[in-house]
Design an enzyme around this catalytic site. Structure first.
Site, PDB file in Angstrom:
ATOM      1  N   HIS A 114      46.515  48.380 -76.919  1.00  0.00           N
ATOM      2  CA  HIS A 114      45.994  49.885 -77.249  1.00  0.00           C
ATOM      3  C   HIS A 114      44.779  49.497 -78.035  1.00  0.00           C
ATOM      4  O   HIS A 114      44.771  48.505 -78.917  1.00  0.00           O
ATOM      5  CB  HIS A 114      47.031  50.486 -78.247  1.00  0.00           C
ATOM      6  CG  HIS A 114      46.475  51.607 -78.604  1.00  0.00           C
ATOM      7  ND1 HIS A 114      46.401  51.837 -80.016  1.00  0.00           N
ATOM      8  CD2 HIS A 114      45.872  52.888 -78.197  1.00  0.00           C
ATOM      9  CE1 HIS A 114      45.994  52.963 -80.437  1.00  0.00           C
ATOM     10  NE2 HIS A 114      45.611  53.588 -79.480  1.00  0.00           N
ATOM     11  N   SER A 115      43.724  50.181 -77.579  1.00  0.00           N
ATOM     12  CA  SER A 115      42.630  50.281 -78.503  1.00  0.00           C
ATOM     13  C   SER A 115      41.918  48.740 -78.858  1.00  0.00           C
ATOM     14  O   SER A 115      41.637  47.910 -78.106  1.00  0.00           O
ATOM     15  CB  SER A 115      42.578  50.979 -79.937  1.00  0.00           C
ATOM     16  OG  SER A 115      41.443  51.383 -80.493  1.00  0.00           O
ATOM     17  N   MET A 116      42.087  48.356 -80.074  1.00  0.00           N
ATOM     18  CA  MET A 116      41.573  46.899 -80.325  1.00  0.00           C
ATOM     19  C   MET A 116      42.405  45.929 -79.761  1.00  0.00           C
ATOM     20  O   MET A 116      41.984  44.813 -79.317  1.00  0.00           O
ATOM     21  CB  MET A 116      41.811  46.958 -82.041  1.00  0.00           C
ATOM     22  CG  MET A 116      41.139  45.376 -82.360  1.00  0.00           C
ATOM     23  SD  MET A 116      41.492  44.946 -84.147  1.00  0.00           S
ATOM     24  CE  MET A 116      43.206  44.384 -84.121  1.00  0.00           C
ATOM     25  N   GLY A 118      43.655  46.264 -76.708  1.00  0.00           N
ATOM     26  CA  GLY A 118      43.166  46.004 -75.463  1.00  0.00           C
ATOM     27  C   GLY A 118      41.903  45.330 -75.540  1.00  0.00           C
ATOM     28  O   GLY A 118      41.555  44.664 -74.329  1.00  0.00           O
TER      29      GLY A 118
END
Length: 314
Positions: A114-116, A118
């Site tokens: 998720h986000s960072m 990813g």
């Protein structure tokens, strides 16, 4: 599957959740795992300032035949902080993932980020392409490029802010439980109150008088080194995993600075379509933390992708 059988399935996954800890030179990296170690491994990487609890509501909705391990990045959750005097270089998270997977004896696995998390997963896939069969990106692009003209400014600002923080370093602030939750939600606009309570369980610790946040204040500082879009695209060419990108309608894509139809992010999407063995792009209702706030909106998409028999690119 009936409602009752699904309820038992979800309950079983929750019951199989347990804590893990991995020794590293400066302390330990904490993690939590769901399922049986004989299942196909899935490494779950949370976003900036979050922790492994970011996946608490999603993983019980995913297929039981997989083994899910969600770590707390150093400086997050209950993992040790990095040694004093150094910033949180983004590239060091790649080493952290490699340490964990080496300790688990994983030669091949899936990444759910998720986000960072990813972005860590995307870069890891390009550096160790033979180790990752599938990459699932939750509201992120797998890379976070910087303009070439801003590299020097980024390094200078990060160094100056680190030194300033070291001069101002003081004892952690103590909050009441309600005040801690309010502070967490203030810094994470996309987190619901229920989700905030879940993150706070692992992101704080009790002390006399209340709670303190466990995260390292240095994670709030910019990383000194980021890579340019040209470097991102070169790294991206190495990825052999099948890639699934799930964007949230009210998440990053809603902001003009993260516009998927304009460079640099449009170039990253084109790169996945060009170089990946298979690339899937899905858009769902929800915000940046949809996987935690409303996990049912992404669980089916992720489950189908996990179960797909997709050969890696040769």
């Amino acid at each position: 599957m009936s409602f009752l059988s699904k309820w038992f399935s979800t309950t079983a996954m929750k019951d199989l959740c347990h804590e893990l800890s991995f020794a590293v030179p400066w302390g330990h990296i904490a993690a939590k795992a769901w399922g049986h170690p004989s299942g196909w491994p899935v490494l779950c990487l949370h976003g900036w300032a979050d922790n492994a609890n970011s996946f608490d509501r999603l993983i019980p909705l995913l297929p039981e035949e997989f083994y899910y391990v969600a770590l707390d990045f150093p400086g997050h959750g209950i993992s040790s902080h990095r040694p004093p005097g150094i910033p949180y270089y983004f590239s060091e998270y790649i080493s952290d993932v490699r340490r964990i997977t080496d300790a688990l004896k994983w030669n091949k696995f899936t990444i759910l980020g998720h986000s960072m998390g990813g972005n860590v997963g995307g870069l890891f896939c390009s550096i160790f392409p033979e180790m990752v069969d599938k990459l699932i990106l939750l509201d992120g692009y797998g890379f976070f490029p910087i303009a070439g003209t801003a590299v020097q400014e980024q390094f200078q600002r990060a160094t100056n802010e680190l030194i300033k923080l070291e001069k101002e370093q003081c004892s952690p602030r103590v909050y009441t439980r309600d005040a801690a939750l309010k502070r967490l939600l203030l810094g994470n606009k996309s987190v619901s109150e229920e989700s905030g309570k879940i993150l706070l369980q692992r992101g704080s610790t009790e002390v006399p008088g209340g709670l303190i946040f466990t995260r390292d204040l240095r994670i709030n500082l910019p990383t000194p080194v980021r890579i340019t879009i040209e470097q991102c695209l070169e790294f991206q060419k190495n990825i052999t995993a099948a890639v699934l990108l799930i964007g949230a309608e009210d998440g990053l894509w809603k902001g003009e600075n993260w516009n998927p139809n304009k460079p640099p992010f449009s170039l990253l999407l084109e790169g996945y379509q060009t170089y990946s063995k298979q690339f899937g792009l899905e858009k769902v209702k929800g915000n940046h933390h949809v996987h935690l706030n409303e996990p049912e909106r992404v669980a089916g998409i992720i489950s189908e992708f996990l179960r797909m028999d997709v050969p890696s690119k040769l």
